[in-house]
Design a protein around this motif. Structure first.
Motif, short mmCIF file in Angstrom:
data_model
loop_
_atom_site.label_atom_id
_atom_site.label_comp_id
_atom_site.label_asym_id
_atom_site.label_seq_id
_atom_site.Cartn_x
_atom_site.Cartn_y
_atom_site.Cartn_z
N SER B 13 0.71 -1.25 -0.23
CA SER B 13 0.01 -0.03 0.04
C SER B 13 0.73 1.38 -0.13
O SER B 13 0.47 2.40 -0.23
N LYS B 14 2.31 1.31 0.40
CA LYS B 14 3.05 2.33 0.05
C LYS B 14 3.43 2.60 -1.36
O LYS B 14 3.40 3.74 -1.50
N GLN B 15 3.41 1.63 -1.96
CA GLN B 15 3.76 1.60 -3.25
C GLN B 15 2.45 1.98 -4.29
O GLN B 15 2.54 2.75 -5.21
N ASP B 16 1.28 1.63 -3.82
CA ASP B 16 0.12 1.92 -4.69
C ASP B 16 -1.10 2.41 -3.49
O ASP B 16 -1.57 1.44 -2.70
N THR B 17 -1.46 3.61 -3.44
CA THR B 17 -2.37 4.16 -2.24
C THR B 17 -3.80 3.91 -2.73
O THR B 17 -4.70 4.23 -2.09
N ALA B 22 -9.19 3.86 -0.79
CA ALA B 22 -10.69 3.35 -0.76
C ALA B 22 -11.15 3.01 0.61
O ALA B 22 -12.58 3.02 1.01
N LEU B 23 -10.14 2.61 1.60
CA LEU B 23 -10.52 2.55 3.03
C LEU B 23 -11.12 3.75 3.75
O LEU B 23 -11.81 4.07 4.38
N ASN B 24 -10.09 4.94 3.27
CA ASN B 24 -10.67 6.32 3.73
C ASN B 24 -11.67 6.66 3.15
O ASN B 24 -12.57 7.12 4.01
N GLU B 130 -6.70 -7.82 -4.38
CA GLU B 130 -5.88 -7.62 -5.34
C GLU B 130 -4.53 -7.48 -4.68
O GLU B 130 -3.40 -7.72 -5.16
N PHE B 131 -4.64 -6.82 -3.54
CA PHE B 131 -3.40 -6.43 -2.72
C PHE B 131 -3.08 -7.63 -1.68
O PHE B 131 -2.02 -7.55 -1.01
N GLU B 132 -3.68 -8.71 -1.80
CA GLU B 132 -3.38 -10.04 -0.98
C GLU B 132 -3.33 -9.67 0.58
O GLU B 132 -2.47 -9.87 1.26
#
Lengths: 166, 160
Positions: B13-17, B22-24, B130-132
């Motif tokens: 999530s650091k590389q792809d926010t 989406a959580l925010n 997708e982010f596993e």
């Protein structure tokens, strides 16, 4: 006169279904869902829904849209409250009432509030909203038109309209 | 083991926010919905007052716990949760209904708001896959289930 003006319901812009959040076809989707409910919608109700769908899809005849919506609301809302709530919100954010204090005057855009089940009551409520300034109406006219940008804070005036005398 | 998974999800999530964004959004939606539900709890009136007043109370209490869980999950992913009423309302972009209105309109307005949260949570759930990141996915699934249950209850009221 002034006291009767003050007793009129205030006009408010519905904040939901805004231009940024509203999908253009959501009213059509609601109508399609209603048409699919063969247990509660049939016969003349289905014909009216198809008429409504056609006008909305082509952004035509806002006057007929409201008249038909009111008729359908009287017939079906007790069974399909949520669907009619969605349609009501959509119409409030996509239609506007243009009020002229006299035939030659510039049209004054007023938000459409569908708190009544009858087109004439909605027309009178729109007139009352426009009278907020206390200006006398000599030969008032109200016509319902589509907003060019749904639910903007400053309602604009669409070129597609059907006029009606209030 | 779970620490490793959290670190792995945090690195992604650091590389792809997209997931944190989406959580925010779900956080903002939930906060806005909590506020609206509280408003309905205060202002609803009429023959169904007691049942709706209590139901709305249960719902905003559930949402109060949910916003904390979602915000803490964002922190676990080593990002910051958004906050402040203006920022949350602007991010959520949810209808702020006026009072008074009919009982049925309160309920219908809340159904529409819950549906927005469900849509946005479903997007966060899919991104979690997708982010596993099964923990975030599990949280979003729980939130979706809770909102779907509330929508069912509210729709049942409209049929009364």
């Amino acid at each position: 006169m002034a006291s009767s003006v003050q007793s009129c319901p205030p006009a408010k812009l519905a904040a939901d279904c805004s231009a940024t959040s509203c999908r253009g076809g959501c009213a059509l989707e609601v109508i399609d869902e209603l048409l699919a409910r063969t247990d509660s919608v049939r016969g003349e109700d289905a014909d009216l829904l198809l008429d409504l769908r056609s006008w909305i899809r082509r952004r035509e005849d806002a006057e007929a849209v409201l008249r038909t919506f009111c008729e359908l609301r009287r017939r079906l809302e007790h069974r399909e409250y949520l669907a009619f709530f969605r349609l009501r919100r959509w119409l409030e954010n996509h239609l506007i009432a243009e009020v002229r204090v006299c035939p030659a005057a510039e049209p004054r855009p007023v938000p459409v509030r569908l708190q009544y089940f009858c087109l004439e009551a909605i027309r009178r409520a729109s007139l009352c909203s426009a009278l907020g300034s206390g200006e006398p109406l000599l030969a008032p006219r109200v016509q319902f038109v589509y907003r060019t940008q749904p639910s903007s804070d400053e309602p604009s005036i669409s070129s597609r309209s059907v006029s009606a005398v209030g | 083991m779970s620490k490793t998974i959290i670190q792995s999800a945090a690195v992604k999530s650091k590389q792809d926010t997209r997931l944190v964004e989406a959580l925010n959004l779900v956080l903002a939606d939930s906060y806005a919905l909590m506020s609206l539900t509280h408003l309905a709890h205060w202002n609803v009136e009429g023959p169904g007052f007691f049942s709706l007043h209590k139901a709305f109370e249960d719902q905003y209490e559930d949402l109060f716990e949910a916003v904390d869980e979602i915000a803490e999950r964002i922190r676990a992913l080593e990002h910051y949760a958004i906050g402040g009423l203006t920022k949350l309302a602007r991010t959520a972009g949810m209808e702020e209904f006026t009072s008074p209105q009919s009982q049925k309109d309160y309920v219908a307005s809340l159904i529409v708001a819950h549906e927005k949260v469900i849509d946005d949570a479903a997007r966060a759930r899919d991104l979690s896959g997708e982010f596993e990141d099964p923990e975030t996915q599990d949280l979003m699934i729980k939130r979706i289930q809770s909102h779907q249950k509330t929508v069912w209850m509210l729709k049942s009221f409209l049929r009364s």
